[in-house]
Design a protein around this motif. Structure first.
Motif, PDB file in Angstrom:
ATOM      1  N   LEU A 206       1.010  -1.345  -0.109  1.00 34.31           N
ATOM      2  CA  LEU A 206       0.061  -0.013  -0.100  1.00 34.31           C
ATOM      3  C   LEU A 206       0.948   1.208   0.058  1.00 34.31           C
ATOM      4  N   SER A 207       0.322   2.387  -0.961  1.00 38.31           N
ATOM      5  CA  SER A 207       0.960   3.493  -0.605  1.00 38.31           C
ATOM      6  C   SER A 207       0.303   4.518  -0.029  1.00 38.31           C
ATOM      7  N   GLY A 208      -1.087   4.533  -0.312  1.00 40.45           N
ATOM      8  CA  GLY A 208      -1.957   5.562   0.501  1.00 40.45           C
ATOM      9  C   GLY A 208      -1.906   6.752  -0.211  1.00 40.45           C
ATOM     10  N   ARG A 209      -1.068   7.152  -1.043  1.00 38.16           N
ATOM     11  CA  ARG A 209      -0.939   8.719  -1.447  1.00 38.16           C
ATOM     12  C   ARG A 209      -1.730   8.900  -2.905  1.00 38.16           C
ATOM     13  N   VAL A 210      -3.372   8.588  -2.791  1.00 36.86           N
ATOM     14  CA  VAL A 210      -4.028   8.737  -3.819  1.00 36.86           C
ATOM     15  C   VAL A 210      -5.033   9.863  -3.538  1.00 36.86           C
TER      16      VAL A 210
ATOM     17  N   ALA B 132      -1.076   9.584  -7.451  1.00 44.08           N
ATOM     18  CA  ALA B 132      -2.136   9.686  -8.331  1.00 44.08           C
ATOM     19  C   ALA B 132      -3.340  10.328  -8.148  1.00 44.08           C
ATOM     20  N   VAL B 133      -4.353  10.730  -9.037  1.00 41.74           N
ATOM     21  CA  VAL B 133      -5.484  11.113  -8.677  1.00 41.74           C
ATOM     22  C   VAL B 133      -6.782  10.336  -9.408  1.00 41.74           C
ATOM     23  N   LEU B 134      -7.843  10.046  -8.630  1.00 39.76           N
ATOM     24  CA  LEU B 134      -8.760   9.340  -8.828  1.00 39.76           C
ATOM     25  C   LEU B 134     -10.075  10.299  -9.057  1.00 39.76           C
TER      26      LEU B 134
ATOM     27  N   ILE C  64      -8.527   1.481  -4.301  1.00 40.02           N
ATOM     28  CA  ILE C  64      -7.701   0.491  -3.512  1.00 40.02           C
ATOM     29  C   ILE C  64      -6.644  -0.062  -4.653  1.00 40.02           C
ATOM     30  N   LYS C  65      -7.026  -0.074  -6.047  1.00 40.38           N
ATOM     31  CA  LYS C  65      -6.279  -0.500  -7.137  1.00 40.38           C
ATOM     32  C   LYS C  65      -5.003   0.483  -7.588  1.00 40.38           C
ATOM     33  N   LEU C  66      -5.384   1.603  -7.199  1.00 37.71           N
ATOM     34  CA  LEU C  66      -4.403   2.944  -7.434  1.00 37.71           C
ATOM     35  C   LEU C  66      -3.575   2.812  -6.160  1.00 37.71           C
ATOM     36  N   TRP C  67      -4.064   2.517  -5.127  1.00 34.98           N
ATOM     37  CA  TRP C  67      -3.083   2.434  -3.903  1.00 34.98           C
ATOM     38  C   TRP C  67      -1.893   1.455  -3.969  1.00 34.98           C
TER      39      TRP C  67
END
Length: 299
Positions: free
Chosen positions: A203-207, A227-229, A294-297
């Motif tokens: 996990l990075s959590g920086r989304v 990243a931005v969702l 979560i996928k982007l995490w």
């Protein structure tokens, strides 16, 4: 039948004192007493209200589940809070894929001591589902208020709660099945969209997650954002006519921060959508926004 029960807190474990609900670890064991037809072992990686769940708790939970997948358990049940149930379910679904030992998450809309609580029914349905031996991977057992039976959802298919509602629903109504009178009944129209293999990334959590609304103010982008969702309106659109989104996209491009759009499916080709490519917005395949996040995490 042998089951590992993992307790993490949440409403399903809460007691009320002086008008305040707080996790009480002893309450979780009431679930086991309600279904004495199974043999249980237990684990408690942490105890929090689920709104306080962060990366640390998710990693602890994954570690506890993962290290027990090869044990002699017929299934694993995770008792969790309802507020962030979809996020944790999506996370475990991404990490574990179609693991051979079924992992079933349960929660409660009210504390177990409240006659309105669905906690015992959700737990009982999870036990019955595990006993059926008809599922691999991560699931959620939940009975909505007013419903006749509990439904079994895929962990990665859940939509976020509607405001002021504790009801759970799967994208396009794609539930795995339901439990009626102790018997699991598969959904004949269920479409499997879960990947066989789990995601090995951490996990990075920086989304940054932004949901479209009129008069939207876009926040500044910092180096902490990877990243931005963007979550569009119901037809997958964004306001591409104003300067705000364009300036935000330009800032993201300058900082090399990718922009992803969720909620946009094929069809409904409004002219506003034709701007996405020039704005460097990547349109994601159809999936619940929670799962996209979560996928982007884990990307």
């Amino acid at each position: 039948m042998k089951i590992l029960a993992i307790f993490t807190g949440g409403t399903i474990s809460c007691s009320e004192k002086n008008g305040v609900l707080s996790p009480d670890g002893s309450n979780s064991f009431l679930l086991l007493k309600s279904r004495p037809d199974a043999e249980y072992e237990t684990a408690v990686p942490y105890t929090v209200l689920s709104e306080n769940t962060g990366l640390t708790e998710l990693e602890k939970l994954f570690g506890t589940v993962y290290e027990n997948l090869l044990g002699d358990y017929d299934g694993i049940i995770v008792a969790h809070g309802t507020d962030t149930l979809q996020f944790t379910a999506a996370f475990l679904a991404q990490k574990l894929g179609l693991c051979r030992t079924p992992v079933v998450m349960v929660s409660a809309n009210y504390p177990l001591s409240d006659s309105r609580s669905n906690g015992f029914e959700n737990f009982g349905a999870a036990v019955d589902f595990i006993a059926s031996k008809q599922g691999r991977g991560v699931f959620v057992s939940y009975k909505n208020s007013g419903a006749e039976f509990a439904e079994i959802h895929r962990g990665g298919e859940l939509l976020a709660h509607a405001s002021y509602s504790d009801a759970l629903s799967s994208l396009d109504g794609n539930v795995y099945g339901r439990v009626a009178n102790g018997v699991f009944i598969p959904n004949k129209n269920y479409i499997e969209r879960c990947n066989e293999a789990g995601n090995k990334n951490s996990l990075s959590g920086r989304v940054m997650w932004l949901r479209a609304h009129p008069g939207m103010i876009y926040p500044p982008l910092t180096g902490e954002v990877k990243a931005v969702l963007l979550e569009g309106y119901h037809s997958g659109t964004l306001n591409t006519d104003g300067n705000e989104l364009r300036a935000f996209c330009a800032s993201a491009r300058k900082s090399d921060i990718p922009l992803y759009l969720t909620g946009c499916e094929e069809g409904f080709n409004y002219e506003s959508k034709s701007m996405f490519e020039s704005l460097n917005i990547i349109v994601l395949p159809k999936m619940p926004p929670v799962t996209a996040y979560i996928k982007l995490w884990l990307k």
